[in-house]
Design an enzyme around this catalytic site. Sequence first.
Site, PDB file in Angstrom:
ATOM      1  N   SER A 209       0.825  -1.218   0.000  1.00 42.10           N
ATOM      2  CA  SER A 209       0.000   0.000   0.000  1.00 42.10           C
ATOM      3  C   SER A 209       0.855   1.262   0.000  1.00 42.10           C
ATOM      4  O   SER A 209       1.692   1.467   0.877  1.00 42.10           O
ATOM      5  CB  SER A 209      -0.906   0.021   1.235  1.00 42.10           C
ATOM      6  OG  SER A 209      -1.846  -1.016   1.192  1.00 42.10           O
TER       7      SER A 209
ATOM      8  N   HIS B 173      -3.124   0.419  -4.661  1.00 45.32           N
ATOM      9  CA  HIS B 173      -2.624  -0.736  -5.412  1.00 45.32           C
ATOM     10  C   HIS B 173      -3.041  -0.573  -6.871  1.00 45.32           C
ATOM     11  O   HIS B 173      -4.221  -0.661  -7.194  1.00 45.32           O
ATOM     12  CB  HIS B 173      -3.184  -2.043  -4.840  1.00 45.32           C
ATOM     13  CG  HIS B 173      -2.676  -2.378  -3.473  1.00 45.32           C
ATOM     14  ND1 HIS B 173      -1.791  -3.409  -3.241  1.00 45.32           N
ATOM     15  CD2 HIS B 173      -2.912  -1.810  -2.271  1.00 45.32           C
ATOM     16  CE1 HIS B 173      -1.512  -3.461  -1.944  1.00 45.32           C
ATOM     17  NE2 HIS B 173      -2.181  -2.505  -1.346  1.00 45.32           N
TER      18      HIS B 173
ATOM     19  N   HIS C 116      -5.089  -9.706  -1.248  1.00 42.71           N
ATOM     20  CA  HIS C 116      -5.186  -9.981   0.180  1.00 42.71           C
ATOM     21  C   HIS C 116      -6.280 -11.015   0.452  1.00 42.71           C
ATOM     22  O   HIS C 116      -7.304 -11.065  -0.236  1.00 42.71           O
ATOM     23  CB  HIS C 116      -5.540  -8.704   0.963  1.00 42.71           C
ATOM     24  CG  HIS C 116      -4.593  -7.570   0.746  1.00 42.71           C
ATOM     25  ND1 HIS C 116      -4.679  -6.734  -0.345  1.00 42.71           N
ATOM     26  CD2 HIS C 116      -3.543  -7.128   1.492  1.00 42.71           C
ATOM     27  CE1 HIS C 116      -3.712  -5.816  -0.272  1.00 42.71           C
ATOM     28  NE2 HIS C 116      -3.019  -6.035   0.830  1.00 42.71           N
TER      29      HIS C 116
ATOM     30  N   TYR D  46      -8.272 -10.879   2.899  1.00 43.87           N
ATOM     31  CA  TYR D  46      -9.493 -10.200   3.334  1.00 43.87           C
ATOM     32  C   TYR D  46     -10.364  -9.718   2.168  1.00 43.87           C
ATOM     33  O   TYR D  46     -11.539  -9.395   2.358  1.00 43.87           O
ATOM     34  CB  TYR D  46      -9.184  -9.029   4.273  1.00 43.87           C
ATOM     35  CG  TYR D  46      -8.436  -7.870   3.668  1.00 43.87           C
ATOM     36  CD1 TYR D  46      -9.038  -6.987   2.776  1.00 43.87           C
ATOM     37  CD2 TYR D  46      -7.108  -7.624   4.008  1.00 43.87           C
ATOM     38  CE1 TYR D  46      -8.353  -5.922   2.226  1.00 43.87           C
ATOM     39  CE2 TYR D  46      -6.412  -6.562   3.472  1.00 43.87           C
ATOM     40  CZ  TYR D  46      -7.041  -5.708   2.575  1.00 43.87           C
ATOM     41  OH  TYR D  46      -6.355  -4.656   2.049  1.00 43.87           O
ATOM     42  N   GLU D  47      -9.788  -9.660   0.962  1.00 35.92           N
ATOM     43  CA  GLU D  47     -10.584  -9.274  -0.202  1.00 35.92           C
ATOM     44  C   GLU D  47     -11.517 -10.393  -0.642  1.00 35.92           C
ATOM     45  O   GLU D  47     -12.351 -10.195  -1.530  1.00 35.92           O
ATOM     46  CB  GLU D  47      -9.665  -8.873  -1.361  1.00 35.92           C
ATOM     47  CG  GLU D  47      -8.863  -7.607  -1.110  1.00 35.92           C
ATOM     48  CD  GLU D  47      -7.906  -7.302  -2.244  1.00 35.92           C
ATOM     49  OE1 GLU D  47      -8.344  -6.661  -3.221  1.00 35.92           O
ATOM     50  OE2 GLU D  47      -6.728  -7.705  -2.163  1.00 35.92           O
TER      51      GLU D  47
ATOM     52  N   ALA E 258       3.008  -1.957   4.045  1.00 41.55           N
ATOM     53  CA  ALA E 258       2.755  -0.919   5.039  1.00 41.55           C
ATOM     54  C   ALA E 258       2.228  -1.633   6.274  1.00 41.55           C
ATOM     55  O   ALA E 258       1.329  -2.467   6.175  1.00 41.55           O
ATOM     56  CB  ALA E 258       1.739   0.091   4.518  1.00 41.55           C
TER      57      ALA E 258
ATOM     58  N   MET F 197      -1.630  -7.060   7.129  1.00 43.85           N
ATOM     59  CA  MET F 197      -2.651  -7.960   6.582  1.00 43.85           C
ATOM     60  C   MET F 197      -2.182  -8.660   5.303  1.00 43.85           C
ATOM     61  O   MET F 197      -3.001  -9.052   4.472  1.00 43.85           O
ATOM     62  CB  MET F 197      -3.928  -7.163   6.298  1.00 43.85           C
ATOM     63  CG  MET F 197      -4.448  -6.372   7.491  1.00 43.85           C
ATOM     64  SD  MET F 197      -5.814  -5.276   7.031  1.00 43.85           S
ATOM     65  CE  MET F 197      -5.958  -4.281   8.531  1.00 43.85           C
ATOM     66  N   SER F 198      -0.881  -8.803   5.137  1.00 47.71           N
ATOM     67  CA  SER F 198      -0.354  -9.390   3.899  1.00 47.71           C
ATOM     68  C   SER F 198       0.953 -10.117   4.189  1.00 47.71           C
ATOM     69  O   SER F 198       1.226 -10.516   5.315  1.00 47.71           O
ATOM     70  CB  SER F 198      -0.120  -8.272   2.864  1.00 47.71           C
ATOM     71  OG  SER F 198       0.934  -7.414   3.286  1.00 47.71           O
TER      72      SER F 198
ATOM     73  N   ASN G 283       1.844   3.625  10.597  1.00 47.94           N
ATOM     74  CA  ASN G 283       1.088   4.157  11.737  1.00 47.94           C
ATOM     75  C   ASN G 283       1.467   3.337  12.959  1.00 47.94           C
ATOM     76  O   ASN G 283       1.971   2.224  12.838  1.00 47.94           O
ATOM     77  CB  ASN G 283      -0.420   4.061  11.481  1.00 47.94           C
ATOM     78  CG  ASN G 283      -0.861   2.638  11.160  1.00 47.94           C
ATOM     79  OD1 ASN G 283      -0.811   2.212  10.017  1.00 47.94           O
ATOM     80  ND2 ASN G 283      -1.268   1.903  12.177  1.00 47.94           N
TER      81      ASN G 283
ATOM     82  N   HIS H 174      -6.936   4.089   6.700  1.00 48.68           N
ATOM     83  CA  HIS H 174      -6.105   3.751   5.543  1.00 48.68           C
ATOM     84  C   HIS H 174      -5.503   5.017   4.931  1.00 48.68           C
ATOM     85  O   HIS H 174      -4.402   4.983   4.368  1.00 48.68           O
ATOM     86  CB  HIS H 174      -6.929   2.990   4.504  1.00 48.68           C
ATOM     87  CG  HIS H 174      -6.117   2.424   3.378  1.00 48.68           C
ATOM     88  ND1 HIS H 174      -5.176   1.430   3.571  1.00 48.68           N
ATOM     89  CD2 HIS H 174      -6.079   2.719   2.047  1.00 48.68           C
ATOM     90  CE1 HIS H 174      -4.610   1.130   2.411  1.00 48.68           C
ATOM     91  NE2 HIS H 174      -5.135   1.894   1.477  1.00 48.68           N
TER      92      HIS H 174
END
Length: 273
Positions: A30, A61, A83, A85-86, A113, A211-212, A235, A247
């Site tokens: 990201s 992306h 991902h 989660y997608e 990120a 998350m990746s 963050n 995000h």
Amino acid sequence: MITTNDIKQAAAFIQKKVTFTPEIGLILGSGLGVLAEEIENPVRISYSKIPGFPVSTVEGHAGQFVFGTLQGKKVAAMQGRFHFYEGYSMDKVTFPVRVMKEIGIERLIVTNAAGGVNTEFEAGDLMIITDHINNMGTNPLIGPNDNELGVRFPDMSEAYSKRLRQLAKEAAGEINISVQEGVYVGNTGPVYETPAEIRMIRTLGGDAVGMSTVPEVIAARHAGIEVLGISCISNMAAGILDQPLTHDEVIETTEKVKANFLSFVKTIVNNMN
């Protein structure tokens, strides 16, 4: 389920459009896809055109492969990733890694990120990943094993190459930037973690969370690809600072550290044998 034939079909499609064999693969997370703009003589291939490829749906992306030359090396850069989660299966998430292996890639730089869990980190830090914790509750290698792709029980004692980590530290010294080192924890998302979950992750030994990355690295190591991982601490994770997580903040921070990130990865690529 992804098959060897699916991998070969996707690779053959790419090889019709790209006249060279790339040496190094890059997965750009990201806000980090800007590195692909540095590639010379680029050949861009939208994921939607490649047989069997999913399509990236996340802001930041671009959703394409960029092939060309970076620091004198032939590279294949994923400008955006997929991902769990997608809604994609793990074999879909890791499909591009399989295809990169098929087209000849032996070394992979994975970037992301991530939220800072280590309280000594600050937003904007770059972290060399020393190891990871798979907290996703699943694994891309579950199911029948294809021995053509890798062994049934791959060793993960050096998921992130010691050689490449040392090269990265030397590259940071060469361009005079400070980098962190730490353990990356992979969660499914798409929600950001609660403060209690972050305390748990810190107790487990995690320094950053995202998350990746973890599925891709598992697939890469299964395929015998040497891996370097780099997190941009975009963050501080929940409960560390008294502010909500968004995000937009991730994209904003990666934009601020763009110059250091570009210089760092380009120096690493330049120094790779």
